[in-house]
Design a protein around this motif. Sequence first.
Motif, mmCIF file in Angstrom:
data_model
loop_
_atom_site.group_PDB
_atom_site.id
_atom_site.type_symbol
_atom_site.label_atom_id
_atom_site.label_comp_id
_atom_site.label_asym_id
_atom_site.label_seq_id
_atom_site.Cartn_x
_atom_site.Cartn_y
_atom_site.Cartn_z
ATOM 1 N N TRP A 225 0.779 -1.015 0.016
ATOM 2 C CA TRP A 225 -0.104 0.066 -0.159
ATOM 3 C C TRP A 225 0.846 1.323 0.080
ATOM 4 C CZ3 TRP A 225 -4.299 1.887 -1.510
ATOM 5 C CH2 TRP A 225 -4.647 2.937 -0.930
ATOM 6 N N ARG A 226 2.039 1.092 0.811
ATOM 7 C CA ARG A 226 2.910 2.333 0.737
ATOM 8 C C ARG A 226 3.618 2.453 -0.416
ATOM 9 N NH1 ARG A 226 5.558 3.507 6.502
ATOM 10 N NH2 ARG A 226 6.622 5.411 5.476
ATOM 11 N N LEU A 227 3.966 1.534 -1.167
ATOM 12 C CA LEU A 227 4.591 1.478 -2.241
ATOM 13 C C LEU A 227 3.802 2.147 -3.517
ATOM 14 C CD1 LEU A 227 6.956 -1.803 -2.379
ATOM 15 C CD2 LEU A 227 7.663 0.476 -2.280
ATOM 16 N N TRP A 228 2.408 1.723 -3.505
ATOM 17 C CA TRP A 228 1.482 2.130 -4.284
ATOM 18 C C TRP A 228 1.430 3.681 -4.249
ATOM 19 C CZ3 TRP A 228 -1.375 2.187 -8.533
ATOM 20 C CH2 TRP A 228 -2.464 3.149 -8.582
ATOM 21 N N ASN A 229 1.212 4.026 -2.949
ATOM 22 C CA ASN A 229 1.028 5.408 -2.594
ATOM 23 C C ASN A 229 2.379 6.262 -3.042
ATOM 24 O OD1 ASN A 229 -1.638 6.312 -1.675
ATOM 25 N ND2 ASN A 229 -0.977 4.675 0.060
ATOM 26 N N PHE A 230 3.359 5.638 -2.754
ATOM 27 C CA PHE A 230 4.852 6.219 -3.319
ATOM 28 C C PHE A 230 4.868 6.473 -4.818
ATOM 29 C CE2 PHE A 230 9.438 4.978 -4.409
ATOM 30 C CZ PHE A 230 9.800 6.217 -3.651
ATOM 31 N N ALA A 231 4.243 5.222 -5.448
ATOM 32 C CA ALA A 231 4.211 5.521 -6.992
ATOM 33 C C ALA A 231 3.459 6.637 -7.459
ATOM 34 C CB ALA A 231 3.832 4.253 -7.603
ATOM 35 N N LEU A 232 2.167 6.575 -6.825
ATOM 36 C CA LEU A 232 1.335 7.991 -6.973
ATOM 37 C C LEU A 232 1.870 9.180 -6.929
ATOM 38 C CD1 LEU A 232 -2.287 7.319 -5.673
ATOM 39 C CD2 LEU A 232 -1.621 7.591 -8.077
ATOM 40 N N GLU A 233 2.882 9.368 -5.823
ATOM 41 C CA GLU A 233 3.378 10.335 -5.248
ATOM 42 C C GLU A 233 4.312 10.796 -6.382
ATOM 43 O OE1 GLU A 233 2.712 12.567 -3.265
ATOM 44 O OE2 GLU A 233 3.223 11.499 -1.541
ATOM 45 N N GLY A 234 5.157 9.852 -7.009
ATOM 46 C CA GLY A 234 5.957 9.809 -7.899
ATOM 47 C C GLY A 234 5.612 10.494 -9.171
ATOM 48 N N ILE A 235 4.398 9.903 -9.563
ATOM 49 C CA ILE A 235 3.738 10.356 -10.818
ATOM 50 C C ILE A 235 2.997 11.694 -10.821
ATOM 51 C CG2 ILE A 235 1.966 9.704 -12.584
ATOM 52 C CD1 ILE A 235 2.394 6.801 -11.781
ATOM 53 N N THR A 236 2.448 11.998 -9.802
ATOM 54 C CA THR A 236 1.730 13.327 -9.588
ATOM 55 C C THR A 236 2.723 14.492 -9.238
ATOM 56 O OG1 THR A 236 1.376 12.695 -7.223
ATOM 57 C CG2 THR A 236 -0.625 12.321 -8.806
ATOM 58 N N SER A 237 3.991 14.100 -8.739
ATOM 59 C CA SER A 237 4.792 15.156 -8.452
ATOM 60 C C SER A 237 5.498 15.580 -9.729
ATOM 61 C CB SER A 237 5.648 15.201 -7.031
ATOM 62 O OG SER A 237 5.584 13.732 -6.666
ATOM 63 N N PHE A 238 5.571 14.783 -10.703
ATOM 64 C CA PHE A 238 6.416 14.949 -11.803
ATOM 65 C C PHE A 238 6.009 15.132 -13.020
ATOM 66 C CE2 PHE A 238 9.534 14.922 -8.737
ATOM 67 C CZ PHE A 238 10.477 16.007 -9.154
ATOM 68 N N THR A 239 4.519 15.011 -13.245
ATOM 69 C CA THR A 239 4.074 15.018 -14.474
ATOM 70 C C THR A 239 2.401 15.201 -14.416
ATOM 71 O OG1 THR A 239 3.120 14.079 -16.391
ATOM 72 C CG2 THR A 239 3.704 12.540 -14.485
ATOM 73 N N ILE A 240 1.984 16.063 -15.311
ATOM 74 C CA ILE A 240 0.495 16.092 -15.449
ATOM 75 C C ILE A 240 -0.192 15.362 -16.372
ATOM 76 C CG2 ILE A 240 0.466 18.270 -14.225
ATOM 77 C CD1 ILE A 240 0.034 19.692 -16.893
ATOM 78 N N ALA A 241 0.702 14.441 -16.901
ATOM 79 C CA ALA A 241 0.016 13.446 -18.009
ATOM 80 C C ALA A 241 -1.244 12.949 -17.727
ATOM 81 C CB ALA A 241 1.320 12.487 -18.163
ATOM 82 N N PRO A 242 -1.362 12.281 -16.357
ATOM 83 C CA PRO A 242 -2.834 11.825 -16.166
ATOM 84 C C PRO A 242 -4.103 12.578 -16.456
ATOM 85 C CG PRO A 242 -1.353 11.090 -14.463
ATOM 86 C CD PRO A 242 -0.573 12.046 -15.360
ATOM 87 N N LEU A 243 -3.688 14.086 -15.785
ATOM 88 C CA LEU A 243 -4.827 14.909 -16.302
ATOM 89 C C LEU A 243 -5.044 15.134 -17.712
ATOM 90 C CD1 LEU A 243 -3.770 17.786 -13.833
ATOM 91 C CD2 LEU A 243 -5.883 16.063 -13.652
ATOM 92 N N LYS A 244 -4.051 15.028 -18.503
ATOM 93 C CA LYS A 244 -4.296 15.290 -19.928
ATOM 94 C C LYS A 244 -4.850 14.205 -20.499
ATOM 95 C CE LYS A 244 -0.247 18.545 -20.561
ATOM 96 N NZ LYS A 244 1.241 18.263 -20.957
ATOM 97 N N MET A 245 -4.451 12.985 -19.989
ATOM 98 C CA MET A 245 -4.905 11.803 -20.454
ATOM 99 C C MET A 245 -6.473 11.773 -20.320
ATOM 100 S SD MET A 245 -3.474 8.119 -19.309
ATOM 101 C CE MET A 245 -4.794 8.060 -17.991
ATOM 102 N N ALA A 246 -7.034 12.380 -19.215
ATOM 103 C CA ALA A 246 -8.579 12.407 -18.865
ATOM 104 C C ALA A 246 -9.213 13.237 -20.175
ATOM 105 C CB ALA A 246 -8.702 13.207 -17.756
ATOM 106 N N THR A 247 -8.649 14.106 -20.627
ATOM 107 C CA THR A 247 -8.995 14.969 -21.889
ATOM 108 C C THR A 247 -9.081 14.040 -23.111
ATOM 109 O OG1 THR A 247 -7.820 16.681 -21.013
ATOM 110 C CG2 THR A 247 -8.807 16.904 -23.326
ATOM 111 N N TYR A 248 -8.210 13.177 -23.408
ATOM 112 C CA TYR A 248 -7.995 12.343 -24.638
ATOM 113 C C TYR A 248 -9.134 11.336 -24.379
ATOM 114 C CZ TYR A 248 -4.432 15.797 -25.731
ATOM 115 O OH TYR A 248 -3.795 16.606 -25.996
ATOM 116 N N VAL A 249 -9.235 10.727 -23.291
ATOM 117 C CA VAL A 249 -10.186 9.553 -23.007
ATOM 118 C C VAL A 249 -11.686 10.145 -23.294
ATOM 119 C CG1 VAL A 249 -10.954 7.951 -21.468
ATOM 120 C CG2 VAL A 249 -8.748 8.210 -21.350
ATOM 121 N N GLY A 250 -11.636 11.429 -22.903
ATOM 122 C CA GLY A 250 -13.155 12.045 -22.930
ATOM 123 C C GLY A 250 -13.426 12.177 -24.437
#
Length: 339
Positions: A225-250
């Motif tokens: 669980w901590r490792l998963w959160n760690f991964a989330l931290e890594g992604i959200t602090s260094f890229t906004i790609a998931p936010l952009k991805m939402a646009t494209y999926v939409g």
Amino acid sequence: MQNANKAGASKRKAASAPLLSVVVPAFNEEEVLPAFHSRLSSILSLLDMEGEIIYVNDGSTDRTIEIIQELKRKDSRVSIVDLSRNFGKEIALTAGLDHARGDAIVVIDADLQDPPELIQELIKQWRQGYDVVYATRTRRDGESAIKKATAYGFYRLIQKISRVKIPEDTGDFRLLSRRAVDGLVQLREQHRFMKGLYAWVGFPQKAVFYRRDSRYAGQTKFNYWRLWNFALEGITSFTIAPLKMATYVGLFTAFGAFLYGSGLIIGTLLYGNPIAGYPSIMVTMLFLGGIQLITLGIIGEYLGRMFDEAKGRPLYLLNLYEPAELNKRAFGETMKIPD
Ligand code: UDP
Ligand code: MG
């Protein structure tokens, strides 16, 4: 503060050998600390540098602080940063770096998974002019296949989606030059993905390879669980790609819906209006509902982090402040400094 700096400086041999700081975060490490300290000090005594060892007690609930205090009594190179509670490894490291005075600073785990012997090699590269010399593991012993596989996947993913180059299979174990640490301690974000922050700093960086041992004693503090959160931290602090991805999926689903709708209209014009199936409506509704919730969740991950940053709290508090030994550069993050 001024006095603290002067007192700290005069303790060092007059402008002779450069100073190496070793920052060691420790959370419930009573079982390993004595063994760790003796291995580390035998390495330090081989170096042609002066040494200081900064143990950061990250709110341990066992005898860690007593053991560190005991080490300090016996060894004048030891200083202690005692956090007021458990803040997590990333913050513990930051607290250590804030207090490090060295010309070069090594960050190392207390559990002997990072071999202190490698410090000599790190210093060699630092002398060649590298500012960040990181230890990349070629092999991980004593870790499950799943942990290895997830770690492998994570490093490759983050490599692909972030703008700064985060080296694969590399932990916190590394040497940082004075200017790299000066840069690093200016980054005061609450959500600290250290591996990303080291990379953000830039400057010439170099990998040194080593075999990661298994823990000497005690238990890992990082479950899945901590490792998963760690991964989330890594992604959200260094890229906004998931936010952009939402646009494209939409966009993609809207386009699909448009095609499907056009098909329906044409079908109705050509063949009249048979009653559309209940299952297709359910599937569409659930699919779109799912996408919307996921997208909201992604926005939430970023929003929550903005909330935390907006509060602007200090990163940590200390139980005890020792001005003669600790040179606190980060401003306003400690309890009142005794005169
Ligand atoms: N650590 C810490 N605070 C925490 C968790 C860990 O300071 O909340 C320290 C711990 O004492 C050790 C290092 O971080 O020195 C690495 O922790 P651990 O060995 O549990 O992690 P792993 O090697 O399994 O990734
Ligand atoms: Mg470990």
